[in-house]
Motif scaffolding. Structure first.
Motif: not given
Length: 509
Positions: A407-424
């Motif tokens: 997750w380095e340099a992604t800007g993602a923090k603990e518990g952040d939600r990346i919308e609609r990425l769990v699908a199918g």
């Protein structure tokens, strides 16, 4: 036919649409602004027939010298090629082999109804400045014939008896990669045939296209009568029936249903476009090449499985395990990987690995187990996680262990939600299932969702390091590859996380 309505036999996604929420998206070779656009300006997926194809409303002109006299209607130009279907079989075809090396050849067997001339344009999938593909070769005008009806034995459909229509001699200078032959008749019908130009040279990454899984889902012909996949077939009244009455053996000697592209092909193409844009050193092969030993995983730093890759043979699994144990990393960018075990067999003509068999249901009192997890070798022993179920509506992927280098340099923090990425479909860690041997292991997402029954479940993304030093990554969701380069689905955090992973695999860290 109203815009957006899908005919039963043209669906290409009707039976399985719930497992692929992304659709195909516009194809690079259909960039004409008159093609596949509805009345509201939306680009329609390839499996939806243009409502006015071949019968556009007339353009109204005033007659010469007229003032207010009656007006003349002249035809408007056609909106472009129309998608062939499996009922009329305007043009349908398949390749005699899945992959070929530069300097080799690919034979195409094609049916054209009514008989007329047709042409074949060959495209290579890649970034190409955002176009998504490049035209690299075109055939001369060819004479098309109506081939015999498909042969049906039980539920197995085969067109191995079709005559050869055209041979593509692949020049030695062609770049290996994912290719599509676009078939177009003189009267404007179109279909597709995917094939792979295989690369035997050493490269950082070997991309393995999941052709066995593509064929497992192929319902050709979607005619309401004879077509069958490992999931569905037709009953006597033309209704789709389920797995208990589906085929147990399917053949590569037939076109793909609908427009001629596999159902989940876009997932692989998303990764190809993104990886080539960023300059990764890629070699290409199909799943059957891994099965047959035509590729040597030890010549690569990593094997990439870019899309839905559900059906694996024992030789495929053995090759992947040897690769991992020898230090070659494995990158799985989807979910529901290596769920069913399959066997291959030659075609009636003797061509190897043209039949795929998977017996999912009991035959009398005897049953050969086909789920890998029922054989004592669950998927988790290789992947680190395994299939948990379908996700009826997209949910956020919830970041876990955000301080990890992925997750380095992604800007993602603990518990952040990346919308609609769990699908199918989704995978997770099963605590009661054995884990692979590892020197380090981490879960990089833990994402709640609700299944079709409303039960609360969760998805997970996994990474572990084998004692050999190989990394094994499993995304655990269908939406990872589309987030790399699918219009409307891209996410900069997933793009950077994937680059972090591949750079580590390729020793760029």
């Amino acid at each position: 036919m109203r815009t957006g309505q899908i005919r039963r036999w043209q669906s290409g996604a009707l039976a399985h649409g719930a497992t692929d929420p992304f659709g195909q998206g516009p194809l690079p070779w259909l960039r004409d602004d008159a093609n596949y656009v509805d009345d509201e300006g939306r680009v329609m997926p390839w499996y939806v027939e243009h409502p006015q194809a071949g019968r556009e409303p007339g353009v109204v002109d005033a007659p010469a010298g007229a003032g207010t006299g009656p007006r003349v209607v002249r035809p408007r130009r056609s909106p472009g090629p129309r998608t062939a279907n499996d009922v009329d079989r305007q043009i349908k075809g398949f390749a005699s082999s899945g992959s070929v090396t530069p300097g080799g050849s690919v034979d195409f067997r094609i049916t054209v109804n009514p008989p007329q001339q047709f042409s074949v344009d060959v495209y290579r999938i890649g970034h190409y400045g955002g176009d998504g593909a490049r035209l690299i070769s075109s055939s001369p005008r060819l004479s098309g014939i109506v081939q015999p009806p498909p042969l049906v034995a039980g539920r197995t459909v085969s067109c191995h008896h079709w005559w050869q229509s055209w041979r593509l001699q692949v020049p030695a200078h062609w770049a290996p990669g994912a290719h599509v032959a676009v078939l177009t008749t003189a009267d404007g019908h179109r279909s597709h045939v995917p094939f792979t130009v295989r690369d035997d040279r050493p490269a950082d990454l070997l991309l393995l296209l999941p052709d066995i899984t593509w064929q497992a889902y192929n319902l050709y012909p979607e005619d309401g009568r004879t077509g069958a996949s490992l999931y569905h077939a037709w009953d006597d009244e033309g209704r789709l029936v389920g797995e208990e009455d589906a085929a147990t053996t399917v053949s590569f000697d037939r076109p793909y249903a609908g427009a001629g592209l596999p159902l989940h092909v876009g997932h692989a193409y998303d990764f190809v476009r993104w990886a080539e844009r960023h300059g990764y050193d890629l070699a290409y092969a199909d799943a059957r090449d891994l099965h047959a030993g035509r590729v040597d995983p030890s010549r690569h730093l990593g094997l990439v499985f870019p899309g839905h890759d559900e059906y694996w043979s024992a030789p495929m699994r053995a090759a992947a395990e040897r690769a991992r144990d020898g230090g070659t990393s494995l990158v799985f960018l989807s979910a529901n990987t290596m769920y069913w075990q399959v066997e291959t067999a030659p075609s009636p003509a003797g061509d190897p690995d043209r039949l795929i068999s998977c017996r999912k249901h009991p035959a009398g009192s005897r049953r050969r187990r086909s789920l890998w997890r029922e054989t004592g070798r669950p998927e988790q022993l290789l992947l680190g996680i395994q299939y948990a179920g379908r996700v009826p509506e997209p949910h956020p992927l919830v970041v876990r262990n955000a301080s990890h280098w992925l997750w380095e340099a992604t800007g993602a923090k603990e518990g952040d939600r990346i919308e609609r990425l769990v699908a199918g479909e989704a995978d997770r860690y099963f605590p009661r299932v054995p884990l692979p041997e590892s020197t380090e292991r981490i879960l990089l997402a833990h994402s709640p969702y609700r299944d079709a029954a409303g039960v609360r479940r969760h998805q997970e993304t996994s990474l572990y390091r084998a004692p050999s030093g190989a990394w094994v990554f499993a995304a655990g969701t269908f939406a990872w590859s589309p987030a790399l380069d699918r219009p409307g689905h891209t996410d900069a955090r997933i793009q950077r996380a994937t680059a972090n992973l591949l750079d580590r695999v390729c020793k760029r860290d």
